[in-house]
Design a protein around this motif. Structure first.
Motif, PDB file in Angstrom:
ATOM      1  N   GLN A   1       1.045  -1.121   0.075  1.00  0.00           N
ATOM      2  CA  GLN A   1      -0.254   0.246  -0.348  1.00  0.00           C
ATOM      3  C   GLN A   1       1.040   1.062  -0.213  1.00  0.00           C
ATOM      4  OE1 GLN A   1      -2.692   0.164   3.848  1.00  0.00           O
ATOM      5  NE2 GLN A   1      -4.383   0.760   1.964  1.00  0.00           N
ATOM      6  N   GLU A   2       2.466   1.082   1.154  1.00  0.00           N
ATOM      7  CA  GLU A   2       3.058   2.101   0.471  1.00  0.00           C
ATOM      8  C   GLU A   2       3.856   1.583   0.012  1.00  0.00           C
ATOM      9  OE1 GLU A   2       3.169  -0.080   3.383  1.00  0.00           O
ATOM     10  OE2 GLU A   2       1.461   1.277   4.091  1.00  0.00           O
ATOM     11  N   ASN A   3       4.873   2.742  -0.796  1.00  0.00           N
ATOM     12  CA  ASN A   3       5.955   2.457  -1.873  1.00  0.00           C
ATOM     13  C   ASN A   3       6.947   1.622  -0.830  1.00  0.00           C
ATOM     14  OD1 ASN A   3       4.514   3.627  -3.793  1.00  0.00           O
ATOM     15  ND2 ASN A   3       5.225   6.011  -2.987  1.00  0.00           N
ATOM     16  N   ARG A   4       7.477   2.336  -0.090  1.00  0.00           N
ATOM     17  CA  ARG A   4       8.748   1.213   0.945  1.00  0.00           C
ATOM     18  C   ARG A   4       9.244   1.241  -0.398  1.00  0.00           C
ATOM     19  NH1 ARG A   4       5.990  -3.486   4.399  1.00  0.00           N
ATOM     20  NH2 ARG A   4       4.137  -2.197   4.817  1.00  0.00           N
ATOM     21  N   GLN A  39       6.939   7.306  -8.095  1.00  0.00           N
ATOM     22  CA  GLN A  39       7.538   6.179  -6.790  1.00  0.00           C
ATOM     23  C   GLN A  39       6.817   4.897  -6.908  1.00  0.00           C
ATOM     24  OE1 GLN A  39       7.849   7.977  -3.132  1.00  0.00           O
ATOM     25  NE2 GLN A  39       8.699  10.876  -3.927  1.00  0.00           N
ATOM     26  N   ARG A  40       4.864   5.203  -7.050  1.00  0.00           N
ATOM     27  CA  ARG A  40       4.565   4.004  -7.190  1.00  0.00           C
ATOM     28  C   ARG A  40       4.957   3.308  -8.481  1.00  0.00           C
ATOM     29  NH1 ARG A  40       2.800   2.122  -3.920  1.00  0.00           N
ATOM     30  NH2 ARG A  40       0.707   0.613  -4.116  1.00  0.00           N
ATOM     31  N   GLU A  89      -3.242  -1.451  -4.024  1.00  0.00           N
ATOM     32  CA  GLU A  89      -3.946  -0.148  -4.949  1.00  0.00           C
ATOM     33  C   GLU A  89      -2.826   0.633  -6.177  1.00  0.00           C
ATOM     34  OE1 GLU A  89      -5.150   2.601  -1.993  1.00  0.00           O
ATOM     35  OE2 GLU A  89      -6.402   0.448  -0.924  1.00  0.00           O
ATOM     36  N   PRO A  90      -2.447  -0.478  -6.972  1.00  0.00           N
ATOM     37  CA  PRO A  90      -0.964   0.330  -6.767  1.00  0.00           C
ATOM     38  C   PRO A  90      -0.989   1.600  -8.145  1.00  0.00           C
ATOM     39  CG  PRO A  90      -2.649  -1.512  -8.602  1.00  0.00           C
ATOM     40  CD  PRO A  90      -3.073  -1.144  -7.281  1.00  0.00           C
ATOM     41  N   THR A 135      10.464  -0.375   9.921  1.00  0.00           N
ATOM     42  CA  THR A 135       9.709  -2.051  10.087  1.00  0.00           C
ATOM     43  C   THR A 135       9.378  -2.315   7.898  1.00  0.00           C
ATOM     44  OG1 THR A 135       7.942  -1.043  11.134  1.00  0.00           O
ATOM     45  CG2 THR A 135       9.664  -2.926  12.149  1.00  0.00           C
ATOM     46  N   GLN A 136       8.716  -1.702   7.791  1.00  0.00           N
ATOM     47  CA  GLN A 136       8.386  -1.565   6.498  1.00  0.00           C
ATOM     48  C   GLN A 136       9.185  -1.859   5.562  1.00  0.00           C
ATOM     49  OE1 GLN A 136       5.960   1.271   5.163  1.00  0.00           O
ATOM     50  NE2 GLN A 136       3.905   1.086   6.191  1.00  0.00           N
TER      51      GLN A 136
END
Lengths: 191, 253
Positions: A72-75, A124-125, A144-145, B145-146
């Motif tokens: 869900q986050e780009n990480r 970023q996505r 949610e890409p 942690t992510q």
């Protein structure tokens, strides 16, 4: 063996999300998971990714399968360029041509040396998408890409994403995205 | 712009040297406060003697050895403490004691245990170790942690997760601790040389100047300590810039 969740019970922050939940993924193609916030869409992806284990029940058919995911986050690693973020998930000898190819497909070739903080949210996505696709594998989980990506670009990206894995599970609020993937739909109810 | 900056720096230096000169004139005693000029003469005279440079070299060597050993052991202990809760519980009191013990107590105790040659090294080591240790441990604890979950999903493995995720995460904490630790090590190391009467050292020369009431020499040795400290700090900042530019460990594997 097909991939399925069998009588799964799963909590999220102490709240029961799934109670005796069962699901079988299609052998090929895409499954779109729709539903309101808090209905367990992300929890379902995390169960399939093996990032959480169910309190009861089982997730079957994942042994020997490689799973890739857009969180869900780009990480993204902030200290790595777009190129490095994608190359790092690949085997060394394949890294260069495949990474460049995925940067091209994500329309990011001109930003290969940019760091995440130099890119827009949508870019970023796309790096996160490129990374997940480059990793490949049997199942691609997409949470949610297309956040921050416009409609026209989304349509150009979908064929490439579809080519990255045999089975795609897509979490979305937007049924049009499900159409783009020609996905079977699963609607989760609010908990 | 650069010339303006240099002129401004010179102006500030002249202001403080002038203040020092005035204070020295007001006191009027070479034994209490020598003037900047007298200090400069002493420094010039001392610098012509081979023993001056030998003392400076050995002081640097001893203190830097302790500092570098503390950085290495501190990193190791930080990693162990972060990875193993039992080890953390076991070692934490040791770190707390090292942190809380006054440097003078450490030096006076260590003088009883080891040769005075090694007292500055050991003192610098004990002063810097808990600082590096705590910062590395905190850096690991604070790693996103992510990102770790992402590394797990994409099968990074232990070595790759460490070099690509953990190390860059702890780097800001580690570098800040290294910079602070360098100043600690230098000051504590010279203090140890003074109390331990370490042969061929700045500290011993400093205390001998005091015994002989050569206040201008004391000022000259102190000026050397400050100059070396500034030099070390500049070298470290230069190294830091280099690490920031090139040292993204493991990323370009």
């Amino acid at each position: 063996m097909s991939i399925r969740l069998k009588n799964v019970h799963a909590d999220y922050e102490g709240k029961a999300i799934f109670t005796d939940f069962s699901l079988e993924l299609p052998a090929h193609g895409a499954l779109a998971v729709l539903g309101p916030s808090g209905s367990g869409k992300t929890t379902l992806l995390r169960l399939l990714a093996g990032l959480i284990t169910p309190q009861k029940g089982a997730v079957e058919g994942l042994v020997g399968k490689t799973i890739s995911m857009v969180f869900q986050e780009n990480r993204l690693l902030p200290w790595c360029t777009s190129y490095e973020n994608i190359a790092l998930v690949q085997k060394k000898r394949l890294a260069c041509p495949q990474t460049l190819a995925w940067l091209e497909r994500m329309e990011l070739a001109a930003w290969r040396d940019s760091y995440p903080n130099e890119l827009s949210g949508g870019m970023q996505r796309r790096v996160a998408l490129g990374r997940a696709c480059a990793f490949g594998g049997d199942i691609l989980l997409l949470d949610e890409p297309f956040t921050g990506i416009d409609e026209a670009l989304r349509e150009r990206l979908v064929p490439h994403i579809k080519s990255a894995a045999e089975i795609i599970v897509l979490v979305t609020h937007d049924s049009e995205e499900a159409e783009l993937f020609k996905a079977e739909k699963l609607v989760l109810d609010a908990v | 712009m650069r010339i303006k900056g240099i002129l401004r720096g010179l102006g500030i230096a002249l202001f403080w040297l002038g203040t020092w000169q005035l204070a020295s004139l007001a006191i009027g005693s070479l034994f209490i406060l020598p003037s900047p000029l007298e200090t400069a003469f002493s420094l010039f005279r001392l610098a012509q003697q081979g023993s001056f440079w030998v003392s400076a070299f050995y002081s640097l060597l001893r203190i830097l050895a302790g500092y570098l050993a503390a950085v290495l052991f501190g990193m190791l202990l930080g990693l162990i403490s972060a990875a193993l809760p039992f080890a953390n519980a076991l070692l934490k009191p040791l770190r707390s004691i090292m942190k809380a013990t006054p440097v003078a107590s450490i030096i006076l105790l260590v003088v009883l245990w080891i040769h005075s040659n090694y007292v500055p090294t050991f003192t610098a080591f004990v002063m810097v170790l808990p600082l590096i240790w705590a910062n590395v441990q905190e850096g690991i604890r604070a790693t996103d942690t992510q990102l770790l979950e992402m590394a797990k999903l994409f099968h990074f493995g232990k070595v790759k997760t460490f070099t690509i995720v953990y190390l860059p995460s702890i780097l800001p904490n580690l570098l800040a601790a290294c910079a602070t630790g360098l100043g600690f090590a230098w000051k504590a190391g010279v203090a140890a040389e003074v109390l331990a009467h370490t042969p061929n050292s700045i500290g011993r020369s400093l205390i001998q100047s005091k015994y002989n009431l050569l206040t201008a020499d004391m000022f000259a040795w102190t000026a050397l300590v400050i100059a070396l400290s500034v030099l070390l700090e500049h070298a470290f900042v230069h190294l830091l810039g280099q690490i920031r530019r090139d040292g993204r460990w493991g990323v370009n594997e």
